[in-house]
Scaffold this motif. Sequence first.
Motif, mmCIF file in Angstrom:
data_model
loop_
_atom_site.group_PDB
_atom_site.id
_atom_site.type_symbol
_atom_site.label_atom_id
_atom_site.label_comp_id
_atom_site.label_asym_id
_atom_site.label_seq_id
_atom_site.Cartn_x
_atom_site.Cartn_y
_atom_site.Cartn_z
ATOM 1 N N ALA A 43 23.692 -6.872 -3.079
ATOM 2 C CA ALA A 43 24.471 -7.064 -3.959
ATOM 3 C C ALA A 43 24.185 -8.462 -4.828
ATOM 4 N N THR A 44 23.639 -9.416 -3.966
ATOM 5 C CA THR A 44 23.337 -10.450 -4.872
ATOM 6 C C THR A 44 22.042 -10.294 -5.849
ATOM 7 N N MET A 45 21.132 -9.406 -5.622
ATOM 8 C CA MET A 45 20.179 -8.888 -6.208
ATOM 9 C C MET A 45 20.609 -8.073 -7.611
ATOM 10 N N GLY A 46 21.767 -7.671 -7.558
ATOM 11 C CA GLY A 46 22.172 -6.637 -8.570
ATOM 12 C C GLY A 46 21.706 -5.261 -8.480
ATOM 13 N N SER A 47 21.521 -4.995 -7.296
ATOM 14 C CA SER A 47 20.832 -3.500 -6.869
ATOM 15 C C SER A 47 21.820 -2.684 -5.810
ATOM 16 N N ASN A 48 21.840 -1.579 -5.714
ATOM 17 C CA ASN A 48 22.676 -0.651 -5.018
ATOM 18 C C ASN A 48 21.887 -0.173 -3.921
ATOM 19 N N ASP A 49 20.559 -0.074 -4.088
ATOM 20 C CA ASP A 49 19.668 0.727 -3.334
ATOM 21 C C ASP A 49 18.674 -0.438 -2.721
ATOM 22 N N ALA A 50 18.759 -0.349 -1.197
ATOM 23 C CA ALA A 50 17.625 -1.043 -0.462
ATOM 24 C C ALA A 50 17.226 -0.497 0.631
ATOM 25 N N SER A 51 16.086 -0.941 1.070
ATOM 26 C CA SER A 51 15.798 -0.436 2.377
ATOM 27 C C SER A 51 14.678 -1.353 3.107
ATOM 28 N N VAL A 52 14.623 -1.306 4.507
ATOM 29 C CA VAL A 52 13.778 -2.069 5.327
ATOM 30 C C VAL A 52 12.891 -0.971 6.034
ATOM 31 N N LEU A 53 11.281 -1.158 5.705
ATOM 32 C CA LEU A 53 10.408 -0.405 6.289
ATOM 33 C C LEU A 53 9.905 -1.410 7.300
ATOM 34 N N ILE A 54 9.355 -0.614 8.517
ATOM 35 C CA ILE A 54 8.707 -1.437 9.416
ATOM 36 C C ILE A 54 7.453 -0.670 10.057
ATOM 37 N N ARG A 55 6.477 -1.715 10.314
ATOM 38 C CA ARG A 55 5.194 -1.060 11.002
ATOM 39 C C ARG A 55 5.546 -0.112 11.793
ATOM 40 N N ASP A 56 4.830 1.187 11.662
ATOM 41 C CA ASP A 56 4.877 2.326 12.436
ATOM 42 C C ASP A 56 3.375 2.368 13.098
ATOM 43 N N GLY A 57 3.152 1.824 14.452
ATOM 44 C CA GLY A 57 1.674 1.776 15.049
ATOM 45 C C GLY A 57 0.884 0.850 14.630
ATOM 46 N N ASP A 58 -0.443 0.972 14.923
ATOM 47 C CA ASP A 58 -1.452 -0.086 14.541
ATOM 48 C C ASP A 58 -2.289 0.108 13.251
ATOM 49 N N GLU A 59 -2.094 1.313 12.762
ATOM 50 C CA GLU A 59 -2.902 1.533 11.680
ATOM 51 C C GLU A 59 -2.356 1.214 10.064
ATOM 52 N N GLY A 60 -1.291 0.729 9.948
ATOM 53 C CA GLY A 60 -0.723 0.084 8.850
ATOM 54 C C GLY A 60 0.127 1.155 8.218
ATOM 55 N N ASP A 61 0.690 1.970 8.868
ATOM 56 C CA ASP A 61 1.663 3.158 8.563
ATOM 57 C C ASP A 61 3.008 2.230 8.296
ATOM 58 N N GLY B 105 -6.745 1.849 7.169
ATOM 59 C CA GLY B 105 -5.988 1.784 8.447
ATOM 60 C C GLY B 105 -6.363 0.612 9.321
ATOM 61 N N GLY B 106 -5.573 -0.314 9.679
ATOM 62 C CA GLY B 106 -5.759 -1.231 10.605
ATOM 63 C C GLY B 106 -6.704 -2.452 10.011
ATOM 64 N N LEU B 107 -6.917 -2.269 8.767
ATOM 65 C CA LEU B 107 -8.083 -3.354 8.157
ATOM 66 C C LEU B 107 -7.132 -4.323 7.342
ATOM 67 N N GLY B 108 -5.890 -4.534 7.545
ATOM 68 C CA GLY B 108 -5.035 -5.163 6.464
ATOM 69 C C GLY B 108 -5.123 -6.764 6.655
ATOM 70 N N ASP B 109 -5.677 -7.247 7.667
ATOM 71 C CA ASP B 109 -5.419 -8.687 7.940
ATOM 72 C C ASP B 109 -6.629 -9.497 7.245
ATOM 73 N N GLY B 110 -6.667 -10.796 7.395
ATOM 74 C CA GLY B 110 -7.619 -11.838 6.788
ATOM 75 C C GLY B 110 -8.964 -11.477 6.982
ATOM 76 N N HIS B 111 -9.270 -10.788 8.036
ATOM 77 C CA HIS B 111 -10.928 -10.737 8.377
ATOM 78 C C HIS B 111 -11.236 -9.740 7.290
ATOM 79 N N ALA B 112 -10.825 -8.697 6.966
ATOM 80 C CA ALA B 112 -11.342 -7.789 5.790
ATOM 81 C C ALA B 112 -11.656 -8.531 4.680
ATOM 82 N N PHE B 113 -10.487 -9.335 4.143
ATOM 83 C CA PHE B 113 -10.680 -10.206 2.866
ATOM 84 C C PHE B 113 -11.771 -11.130 2.802
ATOM 85 N N LEU B 114 -11.755 -11.714 4.203
ATOM 86 C CA LEU B 114 -12.759 -12.833 4.606
ATOM 87 C C LEU B 114 -14.232 -12.155 4.222
#
Lengths: 257, 267
Positions: A43-61, B105-114
């Motif tokens: 509401a303070t950003m003047g937007s109706n749509d917002a979302s929170v995404l979180i890390r899913d696993g260790d591969e950056g998904d 994948g898995g390469l997002g931290d400072g190590h890769a950009f260093l």
Amino acid sequence: MPGNKNTDLDAKLRRVIETIDIGNLLVEPLTRSIEQLLSASAATMGSNDASVLIRDGDEGDLRFLAAIGEVADQLRDLKVPAGKGIAGFVLSSGQPMVVSDVGGEQTFYAEVDKATGYSTQMMLATPLRYNDEVIGVLEYINRSGPPPWEPFTPAEMDKAALCADAIASLVNAYESAKLFRDLSERLMSDGDEELADARAWLRGVRDTAEHKEMMELALLLRELASRGDAERAMCRELLDAVLRFSDSRSETSFLGY
Amino acid sequence: MTTVTGFEDTRFGSQSTFFQLDDQWRSATGKGVSVAVIDSGIDTSHPEIDGRVRASFEARVDNKKVVFDPSEAGDSAGHGTACAGIISRIAPDAELYSIKVLGAGGLGDGHAFLAGLEWAVKNRYRVINLSLGTTKPQFFAPLHDLLDRAYQAGCIVVAAANNLPQPSFPSVFSSSLISVIKSEDTDPMKFGFHYGQVIELTAPGVNVRTAWPGGGYRNLTGNSFACPHIAAIIALLLEMHPGLTPFQVKSALYAIAQENQEGKSTN
């Protein structure tokens, strides 16, 4: 544990389980709190749509944890592959980004829009940070009212960063609670025979009247805390009084009366 | 004609003149100047960039070390393409080199950009565009060392300031690189220089229209997009004056920005 003569360890483990269970009860409505905070900040950003995404696993998904707006229900639990789209960049770089004219070509957002029937036109995405780690991404999509819209400004980028700090704290609490819950569930459902004793012990702890009473008390506390400032203040006063009474009673007992 | 002197300090009077910079650089195209873009990769087929990227590399972890292979992965995030688009528009004949350190994948931290920065310094690219940074204190010392090596090798590193209210490395290092923060100006030639501030250069970074993967364009806001403006300006300067050292380049930017400022105040 059955057959374990170390009662001190047993008592300590009981206390850990109680703490975890109470923690879970208290943080259960965290996703609701995240969505409430998301609504207020949008509401303070003047937007109706917002979302929170979180890390899913260790591969950056990433996956959508919470969303508000037109297609919120369709977004929840949708996944974003590593490095894809603006959210993927924000997660891996830790830097916010403002983009106008998001739709158009065959981009990740075009795919999401196709799935949801929504039209992403502009976006402000900022990282959710906790203890110097990027744990997710906060996105504000489009503006309220009919287009054409003014692009998000640098001042709004700063404002979004402040909202992201508050939301990141809640997300971190949610993640911790989820970790404990998942561990506990895995322990209880695992077919491994070696853990049968531990499972029986854990069930025993949770079945005791004392443990159930404590959970009811935690639930009551959570309910009271959600009622409002006056209720919270009264609750605190009452609980402080109970604690003082308990302290004075133990001092009295110590004197042998 | 721009007279390039040391950083002027009124307490000690004007410094001696280093060199005269004629205005030919303003019509240069960056020809023969190598510019590395350490980012999320570049969509080399974008009409604005097509034919300008000499080589693309991508970070990969091999036995706990980051190595760089030739890459055809392009850019799935858009950020690197956006930076390359800005450089191409200002310095269309600059030779771009894409060093993809984000997105894998898995390469997002400072190590890769260093590792990407080290790779760029080893290859002696003249200008290195680093629209990235890290706030993790463990990278302070290695980045400091690496930036000193870049400076000694004659590589001019241009880094974007953090968009969040927290210092990030390497943009807060003053001596060995050029740091840039966004302004609402629109003319790339009218950049600013604020001597004495942690982030010295200002360049357009609000609602910048630039290339985006897939052949389109986007309007983008962030310090990331101010940084390639300055990287491109440096490519123009180096085409006309290939022998300039990082220190001289910074002095030249300072002198030009002073003229820009004077121009603004007289207009």
